[in-house]
Design an enzyme around this catalytic site. Structure first.
Site, mmCIF file in Angstrom:
data_model
loop_
_atom_site.group_PDB
_atom_site.id
_atom_site.type_symbol
_atom_site.label_atom_id
_atom_site.label_comp_id
_atom_site.label_asym_id
_atom_site.label_seq_id
_atom_site.Cartn_x
_atom_site.Cartn_y
_atom_site.Cartn_z
ATOM 1 N N SER A 24 0.824 -1.213 0.000
ATOM 2 C CA SER A 24 0.000 0.000 0.000
ATOM 3 C C SER A 24 0.855 1.259 0.000
ATOM 4 O O SER A 24 0.336 2.369 -0.019
ATOM 5 C CB SER A 24 -0.926 -0.002 1.224
ATOM 6 O OG SER A 24 -0.178 -0.166 2.410
ATOM 7 N N ASN A 111 -2.519 -2.635 13.110
ATOM 8 C CA ASN A 111 -3.977 -2.444 13.043
ATOM 9 C C ASN A 111 -4.435 -1.178 13.765
ATOM 10 O O ASN A 111 -5.255 -0.431 13.250
ATOM 11 C CB ASN A 111 -4.697 -3.670 13.619
ATOM 12 C CG ASN A 111 -4.432 -4.916 12.783
ATOM 13 O OD1 ASN A 111 -3.892 -4.806 11.678
ATOM 14 N ND2 ASN A 111 -4.808 -6.072 13.293
ATOM 15 N N THR A 156 -39.967 26.347 -10.801
ATOM 16 C CA THR A 156 -40.205 24.950 -10.424
ATOM 17 C C THR A 156 -40.301 24.223 -11.755
ATOM 18 O O THR A 156 -40.783 24.797 -12.741
ATOM 19 C CB THR A 156 -41.507 24.766 -9.627
ATOM 20 O OG1 THR A 156 -42.607 25.232 -10.419
ATOM 21 C CG2 THR A 156 -41.487 25.529 -8.303
ATOM 22 N N HIS A 157 -39.827 22.998 -11.819
ATOM 23 C CA HIS A 157 -39.791 22.242 -13.085
ATOM 24 C C HIS A 157 -39.004 22.978 -14.169
ATOM 25 O O HIS A 157 -39.227 22.760 -15.348
ATOM 26 C CB HIS A 157 -41.204 21.948 -13.619
ATOM 27 C CG HIS A 157 -42.160 21.458 -12.576
ATOM 28 N ND1 HIS A 157 -42.389 20.120 -12.347
ATOM 29 C CD2 HIS A 157 -42.918 22.135 -11.668
ATOM 30 C CE1 HIS A 157 -43.269 19.984 -11.363
ATOM 31 N NE2 HIS A 157 -43.592 21.198 -10.928
ATOM 32 N N SER A 278 -13.316 27.582 -27.734
ATOM 33 C CA SER A 278 -13.367 26.431 -28.629
ATOM 34 C C SER A 278 -12.327 26.618 -29.708
ATOM 35 O O SER A 278 -12.083 27.738 -30.152
ATOM 36 C CB SER A 278 -14.761 26.322 -29.250
ATOM 37 O OG SER A 278 -14.696 25.612 -30.471
ATOM 38 N N LYS A 284 -17.293 30.956 -28.837
ATOM 39 C CA LYS A 284 -17.583 30.151 -27.651
ATOM 40 C C LYS A 284 -16.870 30.595 -26.388
ATOM 41 O O LYS A 284 -15.711 30.990 -26.407
ATOM 42 C CB LYS A 284 -17.192 28.694 -27.919
ATOM 43 C CG LYS A 284 -18.144 28.009 -28.855
ATOM 44 C CD LYS A 284 -19.416 27.625 -28.139
ATOM 45 C CE LYS A 284 -19.572 26.125 -28.141
ATOM 46 N NZ LYS A 284 -20.754 25.712 -27.415
ATOM 47 N N ASN A 286 -17.088 28.477 -22.999
ATOM 48 C CA ASN A 286 -17.755 27.324 -22.398
ATOM 49 C C ASN A 286 -17.568 27.280 -20.882
ATOM 50 O O ASN A 286 -16.476 27.559 -20.383
ATOM 51 C CB ASN A 286 -17.212 26.029 -23.014
ATOM 52 C CG ASN A 286 -17.594 25.895 -24.473
ATOM 53 O OD1 ASN A 286 -18.691 26.293 -24.869
ATOM 54 N ND2 ASN A 286 -16.681 25.370 -25.269
ATOM 55 N N GLU A 291 -19.227 22.715 -15.495
ATOM 56 C CA GLU A 291 -19.560 21.353 -15.927
ATOM 57 C C GLU A 291 -18.790 20.305 -15.125
ATOM 58 O O GLU A 291 -19.335 19.279 -14.724
ATOM 59 C CB GLU A 291 -19.260 21.190 -17.418
ATOM 60 C CG GLU A 291 -20.172 22.032 -18.303
ATOM 61 C CD GLU A 291 -19.637 22.122 -19.722
ATOM 62 O OE1 GLU A 291 -20.004 21.264 -20.525
ATOM 63 O OE2 GLU A 291 -18.847 23.031 -20.014
ATOM 64 N N TYR A 318 -9.966 -6.620 12.208
ATOM 65 C CA TYR A 318 -9.301 -6.130 11.003
ATOM 66 C C TYR A 318 -9.229 -7.211 9.928
ATOM 67 O O TYR A 318 -8.940 -8.366 10.207
ATOM 68 C CB TYR A 318 -7.872 -5.663 11.341
ATOM 69 C CG TYR A 318 -7.108 -5.178 10.123
ATOM 70 C CD1 TYR A 318 -7.220 -3.858 9.692
ATOM 71 C CD2 TYR A 318 -6.304 -6.043 9.370
ATOM 72 C CE1 TYR A 318 -6.545 -3.413 8.558
ATOM 73 C CE2 TYR A 318 -5.628 -5.605 8.240
ATOM 74 C CZ TYR A 318 -5.756 -4.294 7.831
ATOM 75 O OH TYR A 318 -5.099 -3.853 6.711
ATOM 76 N N GLN A 323 -7.621 -2.120 3.807
ATOM 77 C CA GLN A 323 -6.562 -1.331 3.177
ATOM 78 C C GLN A 323 -7.097 -0.577 1.958
ATOM 79 O O GLN A 323 -6.504 0.419 1.535
ATOM 80 C CB GLN A 323 -5.407 -2.259 2.785
ATOM 81 C CG GLN A 323 -4.264 -1.577 2.089
ATOM 82 C CD GLN A 323 -3.023 -2.452 2.054
ATOM 83 O OE1 GLN A 323 -2.391 -2.680 3.088
ATOM 84 N NE2 GLN A 323 -2.693 -2.969 0.894
ATOM 85 N N LYS A 326 -8.247 3.624 1.745
ATOM 86 C CA LYS A 326 -7.495 4.880 1.637
ATOM 87 C C LYS A 326 -7.585 5.571 0.293
ATOM 88 O O LYS A 326 -7.843 6.783 0.222
ATOM 89 C CB LYS A 326 -6.035 4.621 2.015
ATOM 90 C CG LYS A 326 -5.850 4.534 3.537
ATOM 91 C CD LYS A 326 -4.487 4.074 3.901
ATOM 92 C CE LYS A 326 -4.389 2.773 4.658
ATOM 93 N NZ LYS A 326 -5.486 1.869 4.743
HETATM 94 N N1 ARG Z 1 -1.466 -1.318 5.198
HETATM 95 C C1 ARG Z 1 -2.452 -1.774 6.112
HETATM 96 C C2 ARG Z 1 -3.771 -1.063 5.916
HETATM 97 O O1 ARG Z 1 -3.798 -0.096 5.252
HETATM 98 C C3 ARG Z 1 -1.979 -1.515 7.500
HETATM 99 C C4 ARG Z 1 -2.498 -2.505 8.492
HETATM 100 C C5 ARG Z 1 -1.929 -3.814 8.238
HETATM 101 N N2 ARG Z 1 -2.270 -4.755 9.253
HETATM 102 C C6 ARG Z 1 -2.180 -6.030 9.034
HETATM 103 N N3 ARG Z 1 -2.506 -6.802 9.983
HETATM 104 N N4 ARG Z 1 -1.741 -6.509 7.891
HETATM 105 O O2 ARG Z 1 -4.806 -1.487 6.378
#
Ligand code: ARG
Length: 459
Positions: A24, A111, A156-157, A278, A284, A286, A291, A318, A323, A326
């Site tokens: 990650s 964790n 409205t509408h 454009s 134009k 735009n 948008e 966990y 993971q 993120k």
């Molecule tokens: N990279 C992991 C995550 O984003 C960190 C936690 C990892 N924990 C584990 N027991 N493998 O969740």
């Protein structure tokens, strides 16, 4: 070769593709500052509770600051083999200070570490959203002040409904954004509990002080259940949900801008800074920013749905599924902050076309309701009957190709003979908006009071 963090049990290293799917670091390096802050708080606590010697804890704390400055200076090589930000930082710490680095992970797991890092990051994003929203509210408020009593059509509408004031329309968005802001404030409050010290899932046998680390990291208190602490991603879901609602609001104003800036409407002029030309059509201009702002909810809501789907049905505690939280949140947060900034710029720079708004407000039989209300007040007609009489007058005007005020008194009387000359006074748009004085209504007086309220709230 076997992994340096857990290699004891392993005879061989991972397959290259395993490394690719498992790592990650490509994205969670964004958590470096939070990771280091969490580790520093943890190390200081380990020393205060006598779990580590103060010599080791100081070496760790100092070493972590060095890692921080290396990363900030761009002198840090992130390694995919080291999987994530936690192990990248710890491994570098070991290069820098040697053996004591191995004591940092006492009474901790990745964790609870990732849970605290991510909470700190999302908490910062709540603050960023709150200040971005405040700026945008101020931009709408300035527009409201500039044209408090300017008359425009209310729809409205997307059909002409009744005349309203520009100030009132701008303040409608201030209300929406204020609710958005309170959702981020509320989410921030709820997420402000520290999961650090939950360890892998069960807590720890070391005599840690979770109140100390919670306080050091600006949390209100430690989380109360270790299983929940490492399993919970509600805080990220709340952030995404609040972001989605906010982006939905932005998309609605974006759509209005697209319509309003068209040659057919000409309600507003967008500045050159927020439009594009454009390559083939020289005339134009735009509304690209509008948008894109209309589209951004697609991404943010997409991230929201993705994280709900990731979390759905995950047994405690966990699982590596988490993971995947993120990238979704990173992208949604980046998108929201950019969208808020772009909308703030565009609203600040746009110019309402007062004359066009006024002319448009008077078309489309926009004061038909005023006429019906007058029939109720002046002639004591039941509203249903007044509605019917007015409808007949609208049909008459339409057949003659004119507006209501253009009908002669004779024509009016042909539909209802009680109508008098006085009726013309309610057919003008200025009078129409002035008469809407009920609390929260569109009259310039009401709008001015709301502007004063928002000015003091946003001061
Ligand atoms: N990279 C992991 C995550 O984003 C960190 C936690 C990892 N924990 C584990 N027991 N493998 O969740």
């Amino acid at each position: 070769s076997a992994n340096q963090m857990w290699g004891g049990r392993f005879a061989s290293g991972p397959d290259a593709i395993m490394t690719a799917i498992n790592a990650s670091i490509g994205f969670d390096q964004r958590l470096y500052a939070q990771d280091i802050a969490g580790s520093r708080a943890h190390a200081a606590m380990l020393a205060a509770t006598g779990i580590l010697t103060s010599t080791d804890a100081e070496a760790i704390g100092e070493g972590l600051l060095t890692v921080l400055s290396e990363i900030e200076a761009g002198n840090f090589t992130f390694s995919t083999a080291l999987e994530d930000i936690h192990m990248n930082v710890e491994s570098r710490l070991k290069d820098l200070i040697g053996a004591p680095a191995g004591r940092l992970h006492t009474a901790r797991s990745r964790n609870d570490q990732v849970a605290v890092d991510f909470r700190l990051w999302v908490r910062d994003q709540c603050d960023a959203a709150i200040s971005g929203l405040t700026a945008l509210m101020r931009a709408f408020l300035a527009q409201a002040e500039a044209g408090t009593d300017w008359v425009m059509p209310g729809f409205t509408h997307l059909q002409t409904a009744q005349p309203v004031t520009w100030g009132h329309h701008m303040l409608a968005y201030v209300e929406m954004l204020a609710r958005d802001k309170s959702r981020f404030e509320d989410a921030r409050k709820r997420m402000n509990e520290c999961p650090l010290g939950a360890a892998a899932l069960a807590g720890t046998s070391f005599p840690i002080d979770r109140h100390m680390t919670a306080k050091a990291l600006g949390f209100d208190r430690p989380t109360a259940n270790s299983l929940d602490s490492v399993s919970d991603r509600d805080f990220a879901l709340e952030f995404l949900s609040a972001s989605s609602i906010c982006a939905m609001h932005l998309s609605r104003f974006a759509e209005e801008l697209v319509i309003w800036s068209s040659a057919q409407f000409r309600f507003v002029k967008l500045s050159d800074k927020w439009t594009t030309g454009s390559s083939i059509m020289p005339q134009k201009k735009n509304p690209d920013a509008a948008e894109l702002l209309r589209a951004k909810l697609g991404r943010i809501l997409g991230a929201t749905v993705a994280l709900f789907t990731i979390m759905k049905g995950l047994a405690l505690t966990y699982s590596k599924d988490m993971q995947e939280d993120k990238e979704q949140v990173f992208d949604a947060a980046d998108t929201l902050m950019l969208a808020l900034a772009a909308m703030t710029g565009m609203v600040g720079d746009m110019t309402a076309n007062r004359e066009v708004l006024a002319t448009s407000a008077a078309s489309g039989f926009s004061t038909a309701t005023d006429l019906a209300d007058w029939l109720v007040r002046a002639l004591n007609l039941p509203f249903r009957e007044a509605h019917h009489v007015t409808g007949t007058l609208v049909a008459l005007a339409e057949s003659k190709g004119c507006d209501l005020p253009d009908l002669s008194i004779t024509e009016m009387k042909s539909v209802h003979d009680g109508i008098t000359q006085e009726v013309y006074s309610v057919l003008g748009v200025e009078n129409s908006v002035r008469s809407r004085t009920s609390y929260g209504g569109t009259s310039p007086d009401c709008v001015a009071k709301q502007i004063a309220r928002w000015k003091s709230l946003l001061a």
